[in-house]
Structures are given as C-alpha cells and as structure tokens.
Design a protein around this motif. Structure first.
Motif, PDB file in Angstrom:
ATOM      1  N   VAL A  77     -39.067   3.765  -8.642  1.00 22.95           N
ATOM      2  CA  VAL A  77     -38.300   4.991  -8.882  1.00 22.95           C
ATOM      3  C   VAL A  77     -37.116   5.056  -7.926  1.00 22.95           C
ATOM      4  CG1 VAL A  77     -38.389   7.495  -8.656  1.00 22.95           C
ATOM      5  CG2 VAL A  77     -40.195   6.311  -9.879  1.00 22.95           C
ATOM      6  N   SER A  78     -37.364   4.673  -6.656  1.00 19.84           N
ATOM      7  CA  SER A  78     -36.294   4.697  -5.666  1.00 19.84           C
ATOM      8  C   SER A  78     -35.155   3.773  -6.078  1.00 19.84           C
ATOM      9  CB  SER A  78     -36.844   4.279  -4.297  1.00 19.84           C
ATOM     10  OG  SER A  78     -35.812   4.201  -3.344  1.00 19.84           O
ATOM     11  N   ASP A  79     -35.493   2.556  -6.546  1.00 19.00           N
ATOM     12  CA  ASP A  79     -34.479   1.617  -6.999  1.00 19.00           C
ATOM     13  C   ASP A  79     -33.684   2.202  -8.159  1.00 19.00           C
ATOM     14  OD1 ASP A  79     -35.377  -0.139  -5.139  1.00 19.00           O
ATOM     15  OD2 ASP A  79     -36.540  -1.367  -6.532  1.00 19.00           O
ATOM     16  N   MET A  80     -34.389   2.821  -9.086  1.00 15.56           N
ATOM     17  CA  MET A  80     -33.734   3.364 -10.264  1.00 15.56           C
ATOM     18  C   MET A  80     -32.792   4.505  -9.888  1.00 15.56           C
ATOM     19  SD  MET A  80     -34.106   2.168 -13.265  1.00 15.56           S
ATOM     20  CE  MET A  80     -35.769   1.548 -13.139  1.00 15.56           C
ATOM     21  N   GLU A  81     -33.237   5.370  -8.986  1.00 15.84           N
ATOM     22  CA  GLU A  81     -32.397   6.477  -8.555  1.00 15.84           C
ATOM     23  C   GLU A  81     -31.150   5.971  -7.853  1.00 15.84           C
ATOM     24  OE1 GLU A  81     -34.885   8.924  -6.169  1.00 15.84           O
ATOM     25  OE2 GLU A  81     -35.767   9.993  -7.885  1.00 15.84           O
ATOM     26  N   GLU A  82     -31.306   4.913  -7.062  1.00 19.35           N
ATOM     27  CA  GLU A  82     -30.158   4.353  -6.352  1.00 19.35           C
ATOM     28  C   GLU A  82     -29.143   3.780  -7.336  1.00 19.35           C
ATOM     29  OE1 GLU A  82     -27.639   3.655  -3.445  1.00 19.35           O
ATOM     30  OE2 GLU A  82     -29.569   4.675  -3.191  1.00 19.35           O
ATOM     31  N   LYS A  83     -29.617   3.089  -8.360  1.00 18.74           N
ATOM     32  CA  LYS A  83     -28.716   2.539  -9.362  1.00 18.74           C
ATOM     33  C   LYS A  83     -27.979   3.657 -10.101  1.00 18.74           C
ATOM     34  CE  LYS A  83     -31.395  -1.674 -10.257  1.00 18.74           C
ATOM     35  NZ  LYS A  83     -32.212  -2.403 -11.246  1.00 18.74           N
ATOM     36  N   LEU A  84     -28.716   4.686 -10.480  1.00 21.38           N
ATOM     37  CA  LEU A  84     -28.097   5.800 -11.194  1.00 21.38           C
ATOM     38  C   LEU A  84     -27.104   6.535 -10.303  1.00 21.38           C
ATOM     39  CD1 LEU A  84     -31.207   7.202 -13.081  1.00 21.38           C
ATOM     40  CD2 LEU A  84     -29.256   6.043 -14.092  1.00 21.38           C
ATOM     41  N   ARG A  85     -27.432   6.669  -9.020  1.00 18.37           N
ATOM     42  CA  ARG A  85     -26.537   7.339  -8.085  1.00 18.37           C
ATOM     43  C   ARG A  85     -25.235   6.539  -7.943  1.00 18.37           C
ATOM     44  NH1 ARG A  85     -29.568   7.153  -3.977  1.00 18.37           N
ATOM     45  NH2 ARG A  85     -30.740   9.013  -4.527  1.00 18.37           N
ATOM     46  N   ALA A  86     -25.358   5.222  -7.828  1.00 14.49           N
ATOM     47  CA  ALA A  86     -24.170   4.380  -7.684  1.00 14.49           C
ATOM     48  C   ALA A  86     -23.291   4.467  -8.931  1.00 14.49           C
ATOM     49  CB  ALA A  86     -24.580   2.934  -7.427  1.00 14.49           C
ATOM     50  N   MET A  87     -23.920   4.423 -10.101  1.00 13.34           N
ATOM     51  CA  MET A  87     -23.146   4.503 -11.340  1.00 13.34           C
ATOM     52  C   MET A  87     -22.508   5.873 -11.498  1.00 13.34           C
ATOM     53  SD  MET A  87     -25.157   2.273 -14.209  1.00 13.34           S
ATOM     54  CE  MET A  87     -26.815   2.727 -13.769  1.00 13.34           C
ATOM     55  N   SER A  88     -23.201   6.911 -11.050  1.00  9.63           N
ATOM     56  CA  SER A  88     -22.648   8.262 -11.120  1.00  9.63           C
ATOM     57  C   SER A  88     -21.405   8.387 -10.240  1.00  9.63           C
ATOM     58  CB  SER A  88     -23.711   9.276 -10.679  1.00  9.63           C
ATOM     59  OG  SER A  88     -23.177  10.579 -10.662  1.00  9.63           O
ATOM     60  N   GLN A  89     -21.437   7.742  -9.072  1.00 13.96           N
ATOM     61  CA  GLN A  89     -20.280   7.789  -8.183  1.00 13.96           C
ATOM     62  C   GLN A  89     -19.091   7.066  -8.799  1.00 13.96           C
ATOM     63  OE1 GLN A  89     -21.877   6.092  -4.598  1.00 13.96           O
ATOM     64  NE2 GLN A  89     -22.817   8.012  -3.903  1.00 13.96           N
ATOM     65  N   VAL A  90     -19.351   5.910  -9.406  1.00 12.20           N
ATOM     66  CA  VAL A  90     -18.267   5.168 -10.062  1.00 12.20           C
ATOM     67  C   VAL A  90     -17.687   5.978 -11.207  1.00 12.20           C
ATOM     68  CG1 VAL A  90     -17.688   3.103 -11.389  1.00 12.20           C
ATOM     69  CG2 VAL A  90     -19.193   2.927  -9.413  1.00 12.20           C
ATOM     70  N   MET A  91     -18.549   6.579 -12.003  1.00 12.44           N
ATOM     71  CA  MET A  91     -18.102   7.401 -13.122  1.00 12.44           C
ATOM     72  C   MET A  91     -17.258   8.579 -12.631  1.00 12.44           C
ATOM     73  SD  MET A  91     -18.211   7.779 -16.444  1.00 12.44           S
ATOM     74  CE  MET A  91     -19.692   7.062 -17.159  1.00 12.44           C
ATOM     75  N   SER A  92     -17.698   9.204 -11.538  1.00  8.63           N
ATOM     76  CA  SER A  92     -16.952  10.335 -10.986  1.00  8.63           C
ATOM     77  C   SER A  92     -15.560   9.905 -10.535  1.00  8.63           C
ATOM     78  CB  SER A  92     -17.728  10.927  -9.804  1.00  8.63           C
ATOM     79  OG  SER A  92     -17.017  12.004  -9.230  1.00  8.63           O
ATOM     80  N   ARG A  93     -15.480   8.719  -9.894  1.00 11.41           N
ATOM     81  CA  ARG A  93     -14.166   8.228  -9.455  1.00 11.41           C
ATOM     82  C   ARG A  93     -13.255   7.945 -10.649  1.00 11.41           C
ATOM     83  NH1 ARG A  93     -17.246   5.233  -5.638  1.00 11.41           N
ATOM     84  NH2 ARG A  93     -17.083   3.355  -6.920  1.00 11.41           N
ATOM     85  N   LYS A  94     -13.814   7.355 -11.703  1.00 13.03           N
ATOM     86  CA  LYS A  94     -13.002   7.056 -12.884  1.00 13.03           C
ATOM     87  C   LYS A  94     -12.487   8.334 -13.542  1.00 13.03           C
ATOM     88  CE  LYS A  94     -11.867   3.923 -13.876  1.00 13.03           C
ATOM     89  NZ  LYS A  94     -10.724   3.147 -13.290  1.00 13.03           N
ATOM     90  N   ILE A  95     -13.329   9.340 -13.603  1.00 12.32           N
ATOM     91  CA  ILE A  95     -12.899  10.615 -14.192  1.00 12.32           C
ATOM     92  C   ILE A  95     -11.789  11.238 -13.356  1.00 12.32           C
ATOM     93  CG2 ILE A  95     -13.630  12.985 -14.667  1.00 12.32           C
ATOM     94  CD1 ILE A  95     -16.363  11.847 -15.457  1.00 12.32           C
ATOM     95  N   THR A  96     -11.920  11.152 -12.022  1.00 11.47           N
ATOM     96  CA  THR A  96     -10.881  11.683 -11.135  1.00 11.47           C
ATOM     97  C   THR A  96      -9.573  10.941 -11.332  1.00 11.47           C
ATOM     98  OG1 THR A  96     -12.525  12.332  -9.472  1.00 11.47           O
ATOM     99  CG2 THR A  96     -10.246  12.074  -8.727  1.00 11.47           C
ATOM    100  N   ASP A  97      -9.636   9.597 -11.430  1.00 10.68           N
ATOM    101  CA  ASP A  97      -8.420   8.796 -11.632  1.00 10.68           C
ATOM    102  C   ASP A  97      -7.738   9.170 -12.941  1.00 10.68           C
ATOM    103  OD1 ASP A  97      -8.940   7.522  -9.270  1.00 10.68           O
ATOM    104  OD2 ASP A  97      -9.814   5.721 -10.198  1.00 10.68           O
ATOM    105  N   VAL A  98      -8.522   9.316 -14.006  1.00 10.16           N
ATOM    106  CA  VAL A  98      -7.949   9.666 -15.308  1.00 10.16           C
ATOM    107  C   VAL A  98      -7.311  11.049 -15.262  1.00 10.16           C
ATOM    108  CG1 VAL A  98      -8.500  10.188 -17.710  1.00 10.16           C
ATOM    109  CG2 VAL A  98      -9.458   8.156 -16.643  1.00 10.16           C
ATOM    110  N   ASN A  99      -7.996  12.007 -14.635  1.00 10.45           N
ATOM    111  CA  ASN A  99      -7.452  13.363 -14.536  1.00 10.45           C
ATOM    112  C   ASN A  99      -6.137  13.382 -13.756  1.00 10.45           C
ATOM    113  OD1 ASN A  99      -9.450  14.611 -16.015  1.00 10.45           O
ATOM    114  ND2 ASN A  99     -10.717  15.076 -14.238  1.00 10.45           N
ATOM    115  N   GLN A 100      -6.077  12.587 -12.664  1.00  8.55           N
ATOM    116  CA  GLN A 100      -4.841  12.525 -11.884  1.00  8.55           C
ATOM    117  C   GLN A 100      -3.707  11.915 -12.699  1.00  8.55           C
ATOM    118  OE1 GLN A 100      -6.043  10.361  -8.391  1.00  8.55           O
ATOM    119  NE2 GLN A 100      -6.763  12.185  -7.317  1.00  8.55           N
ATOM    120  N   ALA A 101      -4.021  10.852 -13.444  1.00  8.15           N
ATOM    121  CA  ALA A 101      -2.990  10.224 -14.284  1.00  8.15           C
ATOM    122  C   ALA A 101      -2.486  11.185 -15.344  1.00  8.15           C
ATOM    123  CB  ALA A 101      -3.554   8.961 -14.932  1.00  8.15           C
ATOM    124  N   ILE A 102      -3.388  11.953 -15.923  1.00  9.54           N
ATOM    125  CA  ILE A 102      -2.996  12.936 -16.940  1.00  9.54           C
ATOM    126  C   ILE A 102      -2.149  14.042 -16.322  1.00  9.54           C
ATOM    127  CG2 ILE A 102      -3.877  14.706 -18.494  1.00  9.54           C
ATOM    128  CD1 ILE A 102      -6.226  12.847 -19.101  1.00  9.54           C
TER     129      ILE A 102
END
Length: 354
Positions: free
Chosen positions: A75-100
């Motif tokens: 479970v710990s491994d899975m949460e860490e993977k999901l947390r990492a992907m969530s951070q990447v997704m958040s950064r991508k959304i921020t980049d897109v919003n700034q570009a817009i």
C-alpha cells in the motif's frame, strides 16, 4: 546526517532486529522493513495491528508478518506512486494554465490594437505615411500573436503527450493494485469488484453463476515445518493451477491467506463441481520439491466449497454458502469438493436479499 539522526536510525534498526529475533522471523529485507516501520511509529494502523497481535499471543508468526507486509508495504508503494503522479499532473496543469493566461493577455492586447486601428481608419484623414505605420504595427502585432499561438500549441501538444504517459502509468498502477503481489493473480479487492459486477449482470440477464472457494489443507503446519519461502512456493503453485484450469470469463483470486476463490459466470452447479474436481486433482498430482535442496516434500491437497447464485443473492450470501460447503469439506476429512447439493439443508436456509 547528524549524530542525533544516526543514533535515532540505529535505535530503530536495533528495535526492528530485536522484534525479528523475538518472533523467530528470518531477517529478510521485507520483514526488516516492516518492523523498522513499526519501530518508527510512522504508520499508526500498522502499529495498532502489530500491538494487537503481540498482546494476543506475545509474538508474531511468519504468516502474520507476511500478511502485514502485503497489506502495508505494498500500500505504501502504491501511495507513493500515486503521490508522485499527482505532483506531475499538478505541475502540468499549472504550466498549461500559465500558457493560457499569457495567450489571453496577448489576445487582449491584439484585440485592443485592432480596435484602435479600426477607430483610426474610420476617423478618416489618415495620410499615406500614417497608414504605412499602422499597417506595420498591425503586421508586427499579428506576427507576435502567431508566435504566441504556436508556443501555446506546442505547450498543449507536449502536455497532451505527458498526460497520455501519466494515464498509462495510472492504468498500470491500478492493475498492480488489483493483483496479489505473491501469486500474481487478482487480489481480494479485485475479486470483490468483479463479483459485484458479475452478479449484477447475472441478475439483469437472468443467467447463472457459480462460486468456488478453496482452502489449502493443513497449510499452517506445512508452513511451520518447511518454512515461509516454501509456503510461498505452495501458494504460487495453487495460483498457477487455478489459472491453467479456468477459461473465458472465469476469474481466480487470492481470497486471503491460504484461501483462494474462483468466479464462474454462466456456469451451473454441476459444471462448477467438475471444474473444482479438476483443480483439486491437478494440485494433488503435483509433488513438491524444496528448491534449495531438491528434497521431496510430498503433496498438498485442497478442500473446495461450491455454491450457485440464486435470485436475490447478495455477494455476501453467495460467499457464505460457498464457505459453509468448504467448512463441510474440511469436516468430512479434507481433500474433497462439497457443493450445495451435498448439503440439502441449504434448500431451506434463508439467504440475504438485496
């Protein structure tokens, strides 16, 4: 690392090793990680369950430690993977919003330039030089707007690719979360979801479905005699036999510990009993060898309970009937298949109704 940090980490390590020694559990990395995590107190639920086991019996068995490893470390491994992907997704959304946002500012500026030019043209009295300057300014603004649009398109295209990769990774994590890490067949969570979906479909189509519940006979004694690693070999063997004997939409799963289960959609009781017997015989026919020494360990056997879905059944009711059949198989001497037809009292037993 400071001396204080080193001393704290050493203290946790010594505590973990002391717990392993006390429970006579081999200090394999996965068990060490489990008890090191317990020593740090970083996982409250893990500590609660370990403390409950220690309070009850004063120690923890290898089997109990294995179950804790599967539950908490994975479970710990899975949460860490999901947390990492969530951070990447958040950064991508921020980049897109700034570009817009930048593109919108440029678009508003361009719109203002066009309105001003339109006003100048409608006002009249503009000479040739002023008209050239106005045309040059509009051309410059248009080119700047085109450059901005190209950058925005590139940013959106890159983000689209990144999000596609993230989606693929999320799909892989979800698939991983649905598999038992030891046997590589579906786990209890996957079984619960699949059974719910299959029962809904069975009810809607007025079809049929059967459930097989397996238990490895005397598994604890086998585990205690030959060790946890050999016990893992047995669990993988049973999972392999299940996969080899189930076809189509049939789904095997690890139900918990030494128990396995199989969902057989569109299969009536008689056919399910035949499948169960084939699996039981296949497991019994295989002689176990200890890989490290080639020592013959004999054979293992399965007890199997078989139940068929009835209109109005919940998942819990169907599992309960299969479990009663399994209990009857155990009570009758093990290494056998018992179905509902072998227990006529079930015909008058009420079941849960959704």
């Amino acid at each position: 690392m400071t001396n204080l940090d080193f001393d704290r980490a050493s203290g946790f390590a010594n505590a973990a090793l002391a717990l392993l020694k006390r429970a006579q559990i081999p200090p394999f990395p996965v068990y060490y990680e489990l008890f090191y995590t317990y020593a740090t107190g970083s996982n409250a639920e893990l500590n609660t369950q370990v403390n409950a086991l220690l309070t009850r019996s004063g120690t923890i068995s290898v089997e109990e430690a294995s179950d804790l490893c599967e539950k908490f470390l994975k479970v710990s491994d899975m949460e860490e993977k999901l947390r990492a992907m969530s951070q990447v997704m958040s950064r991508k959304i921020t980049d897109v919003n700034q570009a817009i946002d930048v593109a919108m500012v440029s678009a508003n500026s361009y719109s203002g330039s066009l309105q001003q030019a339109s006003g100048d043209l409608h006002a009249g009295g503009i000479d040739e030089d002023a008209l050239k300057m106005l045309s040059s300014r509009l051309l410059k603004e248009t080119r700047r707007m085109q450059d901005m649009n190209r950058r925005l398109e590139a940013e959106l295209e890159n983000s689209k690719d990144d999000i596609s990769v993230l989606q693929r990774d999320l799909d892989e994590v979800r698939k991983e979360s649905m598999l038992d890490p030891l046997t590589k067949i579906p786990n209890r969570k996957c079984f619960d979801e699949q059974l719910s979906a299959d029962l809904e479909r069975t009810h809607a189509q007025n079809a049929t479905l059967s459930l097989l519940l397996f238990d490895i006979d005397s598994f604890k004694a086998f585990n205690d005699t030959y060790g946890h690693l050999t016990g893992d070999q047995v669990l993988r063997l049973v999972a392999h036999v299940l996969k080899a004997n189930l076809k189509g939409r049939d789904m095997p799963a690890r139900f918990g510990g030494e128990e396995f289960v199989a969902i057989l959609p569109e299969t009536e009781l008689a056919g399910a009993v035949t499948v169960a017997e084939n699996i039981r015989r296949s497991v019994q026919a295989k002689e176990l060898l200890k890989r490290s020494t080639n020592e013959k360990l004999g054979r293992i056997t399965l007890s199997v309970g078989v139940a068929q879905w009835r209109p109005g059944d919940t998942a819990a009711a169907l599992i309960e009937r299969a479990d009663k059949c399994l209990y009857a198989a155990k009570g009758a001497g093990r290494n056998r298949v018992v179905s509902e037809k072998d227990l006529p009292d079930f015909s008058t037993t009420s079941t849960d109704v959704a």
